[in-house]
Scaffold this motif. Structure first.
Motif, short mmCIF file in Angstrom:
data_model
loop_
_atom_site.label_atom_id
_atom_site.label_comp_id
_atom_site.label_asym_id
_atom_site.label_seq_id
_atom_site.Cartn_x
_atom_site.Cartn_y
_atom_site.Cartn_z
N LEU A 211 39.90 28.27 41.00
CA LEU A 211 38.89 28.89 39.95
C LEU A 211 39.48 28.89 38.68
O LEU A 211 40.52 29.17 38.50
CB LEU A 211 38.68 30.29 40.66
CG LEU A 211 37.81 31.27 39.76
CD1 LEU A 211 36.28 30.91 39.52
CD2 LEU A 211 37.94 32.67 40.13
N ASP A 212 38.61 28.35 37.83
CA ASP A 212 39.27 28.40 36.39
C ASP A 212 38.50 28.94 35.33
O ASP A 212 38.84 28.83 34.23
CB ASP A 212 39.25 26.89 36.04
CG ASP A 212 38.00 26.12 36.24
OD1 ASP A 212 36.90 26.90 36.14
OD2 ASP A 212 37.62 24.97 35.78
N GLU A 213 37.88 30.05 35.89
CA GLU A 213 37.29 31.30 35.04
C GLU A 213 38.09 32.46 35.04
O GLU A 213 38.18 32.92 36.21
CB GLU A 213 35.74 31.33 35.48
CG GLU A 213 35.13 29.96 35.08
CD GLU A 213 34.73 29.82 33.37
OE1 GLU A 213 34.75 30.87 32.85
OE2 GLU A 213 34.58 28.74 33.29
N PRO A 214 38.28 33.06 33.93
CA PRO A 214 39.04 34.29 33.99
C PRO A 214 38.21 35.56 34.07
O PRO A 214 36.81 35.42 34.08
CB PRO A 214 39.60 34.41 32.72
CG PRO A 214 38.71 33.59 31.57
CD PRO A 214 38.19 32.62 32.48
N ASN A 215 38.57 36.57 34.72
CA ASN A 215 37.80 37.77 34.72
C ASN A 215 36.74 37.72 35.81
O ASN A 215 35.70 38.42 35.78
CB ASN A 215 37.31 38.55 33.59
CG ASN A 215 38.37 38.54 32.41
OD1 ASN A 215 39.41 39.17 32.52
ND2 ASN A 215 38.26 38.19 31.28
N GLU A 216 36.96 36.84 36.81
CA GLU A 216 35.95 36.77 38.07
C GLU A 216 36.68 37.85 39.17
O GLU A 216 37.60 37.31 39.38
CB GLU A 216 35.83 35.57 38.50
CG GLU A 216 35.25 34.43 37.34
CD GLU A 216 33.53 34.69 37.34
OE1 GLU A 216 33.13 35.20 38.13
OE2 GLU A 216 33.17 34.39 36.20
N LEU A 217 35.57 38.35 39.65
CA LEU A 217 36.18 39.18 40.85
C LEU A 217 35.85 38.60 42.09
O LEU A 217 34.68 37.96 42.45
CB LEU A 217 35.31 40.74 41.01
CG LEU A 217 35.67 41.69 42.11
CD1 LEU A 217 37.03 42.07 42.03
CD2 LEU A 217 34.63 42.68 42.09
#
Length: 326
Positions: A211-217
């Motif tokens: 996963l390369d997106e921040p702030n993902e739960l």
């Protein structure tokens, strides 16, 4: 039109003399350099080896371990950058680490060490200079930050419940410049034999999440069947030993963006002929980072303790509830 036809005939005559191509020509080699800056450590390591070329007469066999040994000396340093300027330089020296496992457990895969603490969200540039072959391998990375566990959470006491019909869901947030994540649960238990007590542990690795997106739960379930199967498969039966659940620890690891790209490329390469991912110039390998967050001393609920101690399949492991040892 006639002119094009003449050119084609000339080219055809050049290539029609032989249909054999020697793919095992001596094209030299590329240095292979690997470095993961560890944000939890005061020491950083770089491993050096080289690419190999298969034997023309035994192309289907693994190459000789000697083919990975790099004998040329090298000089290694990493620069820490702030804005457009390098502000710190860290030199590396050769060290002796235990040999790697696998096909190539050779000392020729040299390891180098430097004493410094890598910082999160910071740009670092790696240089490896080989003076004898006049080659410089270089690469840069922007380090990840520490992953953020949401459940279990370090500052909130938590009792973990896992029964045959009830699993547990771990949740955590992705972070800036992270590319891959893995959670590891460590189950701690106690063994009592002839009035002597010893402590043991079993590690439960969750699947990687790229996963390369921040702030993902992100949520991952601990399957209850797998939990009980893990106990059965990992603990040796001994009728003289009494056991007791002690607690659970959780480690969440974040690998840098380049590690995620490397794993994603490896998955693609299962179906294509593309080469492996590298973010180095003038060589192959990987320069990236990793960071860990820890949640310690998680307790098992009485429901978990009761489920383990009374489960028919676990009876041979002789688990007792706390305080019920005879």
């Amino acid at each position: 039109m006639k002119k094009l036809l003449v050119i084609n005939l000339i080219l055809f005559s050049c290539f029609s003399c032989s249909n054999e191509i020697d793919i095992h020509v001596n094209l030299g080699y590329l240095p292979a350099v690997y470095c993961l800056l560890d944000l939890n450590s005061d020491q950083q390591f770089v491993r050096i080896s080289r690419t190999y070329q298969s034997d023309a007469e035994n192309s289907g066999k693994p190459p000789s371990a000697d083919s990975l040994i790099i004998r040329e000396p090298c000089e290694i340093y990493i620069e820490k950058w702030t804005g457009d300027d390098p502000v710190e330089t860290y030199l590396f020296s050769k060290t002796m680490l235990p040999k790697d496992t696998g096909f190539f457990p050779v000392q020729g895969q040299e390891s180098y060490v430097s004493e410094f603490k890598a910082e999160p969200l910071t740009r670092y540039v790696l240089y490896v200079y080989f003076p004898d072959i006049n080659k410089v391998v270089s690469g840069e990375t922007l380090t990840t930050s520490f992953p953020v566990p949401e459940d279990p959470k370090p500052e909130i006491p938590r009792a973990i419940t896992i029964t045959r019909d009830r699993g547990y869901t771990a949740r955590w947030f992705s972070v800036a410049h992270g590319g891959v994540y893995q959670g590891i649960f460590t189950l701690n238990y106690m063994e009592t034999l002839d009035e002597g007590t010893s402590f043991h542990h079993i590690q439960w690795l969750l699947p990687n999440v790229i996963l390369d997106e921040p702030n993902e739960l992100v949520s991952q379930e601990l399957n209850p069947k797998r939990f009980f199967d893990m106990l059965i498969q990992s603990i040796q039966v001994n009728p003289d030993v009494e056991r007791e659940l002690v607690g659970l620890g959780f480690t969440l690891i974040a690998g840098g963006e380049e590690v995620g790209l490397s794993l994603r490329t490896s998955d693609i390469n299962d179906f294509t002929t593309n080469s492996d991912y590298t973010n180095l110039d003038n060589g192959i390998g990987l320069f990236s980072s990793l960071a860990r967050a820890y949640v310690q001393n998680l307790e098992f609920s009485y429901l978990t303790e009761d489920a383990v101690c009374t489960d028919p399949e676990l009876k041979l492991l002789n688990f007792k509830k706390a305080g019920t040892h005879e």
